[in-house]
Design an enzyme around this catalytic site. Structure first.
Site, mmCIF file in Angstrom:
data_model
loop_
_atom_site.group_PDB
_atom_site.id
_atom_site.type_symbol
_atom_site.label_atom_id
_atom_site.label_comp_id
_atom_site.label_asym_id
_atom_site.label_seq_id
_atom_site.Cartn_x
_atom_site.Cartn_y
_atom_site.Cartn_z
ATOM 1 N N HIS A 159 -9.605 1.763 0.482
ATOM 2 C CA HIS A 159 -9.563 0.703 1.522
ATOM 3 C C HIS A 159 -10.802 0.724 2.606
ATOM 4 C CE1 HIS A 159 -7.658 -2.545 3.716
ATOM 5 N NE2 HIS A 159 -6.683 -2.510 3.013
ATOM 6 N N GLU B 157 -11.370 -3.954 -2.625
ATOM 7 C CA GLU B 157 -10.482 -2.974 -3.326
ATOM 8 C C GLU B 157 -10.279 -3.008 -4.766
ATOM 9 O OE1 GLU B 157 -7.161 -3.386 -0.525
ATOM 10 O OE2 GLU B 157 -8.314 -4.870 0.254
ATOM 11 N N HIS C 140 0.843 -1.322 0.058
ATOM 12 C CA HIS C 140 -0.048 -0.136 -0.069
ATOM 13 C C HIS C 140 0.888 1.568 -0.045
ATOM 14 C CE1 HIS C 140 -3.542 -2.439 0.206
ATOM 15 N NE2 HIS C 140 -3.538 -2.583 1.689
#
Length: 392
Positions: A222, A354, A148
């Protein structure tokens, strides 16, 4: 897609509002300064202070409200969606995303509640990739892998924010410039994320980016969802459908092996609706997998996911331009995080959807490319649409 008003036009519509509060601060009695942009008697944007970061930057909460009374809270820290308040089949409003009453909750370490993650959402194996003959080294912040965007990804920066309206569409446009070399990535990347709330109870998320040097880009939101709005402390009873015949198989560290395996006849199969908890015990560690969406020829928004919470009747449908969706069943939540309304976020308290390109794509030439080159535009859209289903 709406043609949004310019910042000047949006600013000209700002008017002082009295006693305007966000869904996440309803229990506070302290009066705060806020401003409100009114588009009609019902659709509106309000904004108010949401705290201050330790380094001194102020954070603002923007609350979007549509004519049906659906509300979406967004802060300019991490481009975080703090709340989505929608009705159940009886008209009772409830917040269907996990989050916090104040900024401090969002400053704890991952799990990235509500944030836009990047420059590369999901994992990159061993924190390395090679592009145009040069190897780039990234932070290993998830075991041996990069996750991420690294130690300080897009979820941990303050974005510039511009509220806008057009007709009954209201939204906020958030922009961030990621400098060349940030978290090890090449190129200066200019990113814009636009959230739009429509009269049809849709939250549209449009991602736009440009670079001056070739770089991998994979942006996603997210948010953790629980469509019971807190009336159930887990999401195992939610009925899920994913429009995908294949998923990307992963190794023990959740990095794709390269195989795209059929879901048919396995607990990974959600081509027909199944309760999330029905077969989760057969999946080691729980669901945390990228599904290869069944996209027909051509571009544009296509059906990806449908989720139903049977008791409340709330329905969430996801359409996207992306080739994949990471379905995550909240396996790493463990009850140590206390969220909005003193809720304890236990294992499986929420699920994530996601929409994205595939994990570790920079190291898999056969996956859809995530490389953005100078002169190209990253242009992806995902829409969450909320409705209700009557009791059977």
């Amino acid at each position: 897609m709406s043609n949004h008003l310019s910042l000047l036009a949006a600013t000209a519509l700002l008017a002082t509002a009295v006693g305007c509060t966000s869904p996440s601060n309803e229990d506070q009695t302290e009066t705060v300064d806020s401003t409100e942009t009114t588009t009609t008697a019902e659709a509106r944007i309000s904004q108010e202070p949401f705290g201050q970061l330790p380094e001194g930057d102020s954070v603002t909460l923007y609350t979007l409200t549509n004519p049906s009374g659906v509300k979406v809270g967004i802060i300019n820290y991490g481009a975080i969606v703090t709340s989505i308040v929608v009705p159940d089949r009886n008209g009772e409003m409830g917040d269907v995303v996990l989050g916090f009453d104040n900024l401090e909750g969002y400053l704890i370490p991952p799990p990235y509640f509500g944030a836009v993650v990047g420059r590369y959402g999901n994992r990159i194996a061993n924190g390395k990739f090679t592009l145009n003959g040069q190897t780039y080294t990234l932070a290993k912040n998830n075991g041996p892998n990069h996750l991420h965007g690294g130690n300080k990804g897009f979820d941990k920066v303050v974005w510039d924010a511009e509220p806008f309206e057009e007709g009954d569409d209201v939204g906020v446009r958030l922009s961030y410039t990621s400098p060349d070399g940030e978290e090890g990535y090449p190129g200066t990347l200019q990113v814009t994320v636009t959230y739009t709330l429509t009269p049809d109870n849709e939250l549209e998320m449009h991602y736009d980016a440009e670079t001056d040097k070739a770089t991998p880009v994979n942006l996603t939101n997210h948010s953790y969802f629980n469509l019971s709005a807190g009336k159930s402390n887990d999401i195992l009873g939610h009925e899920l459908m994913i429009n995908a015949d294949r998923y990307t198989v992963v190794d023990a560290t959740l990095i794709p092996t390269g195989e795209q395996r059929p879901v048919e006849g396995t607990p990974m199969d959600f081509t027909a609706p199944h309760a999330i908890g029905e077969r989760i015990a057969q999946v080691e560690g729980g669901y945390d997998h990228n599904y290869v969406l069944n996209r027909t020829s051509g571009e544009g928004l296509q059906k990806a996911v449908r989720v139903v919470e049977p008791t409340s009747g709330r329905v969430m449908e996801v359409t996207t331009t992306q080739p994949g969706v990471q379905f995550y069943s909240g396996n790493f939540l463990d009850g140590t995080i206390t969220g909005r309304g003193n809720a304890s976020y236990i294992k499986h308290a929420g699920f994530c959807l996601e929409t994205q390109h595939f994990p570790d794509s920079p190291n898999h030439p056969d996956f859809p490319s995530t490389v953005l080159n100078p002169g190209e535009r990253y242009d992806e859209t995902t829409v969450y649409r909320f409705s209700v289903q009557q009791a059977q």
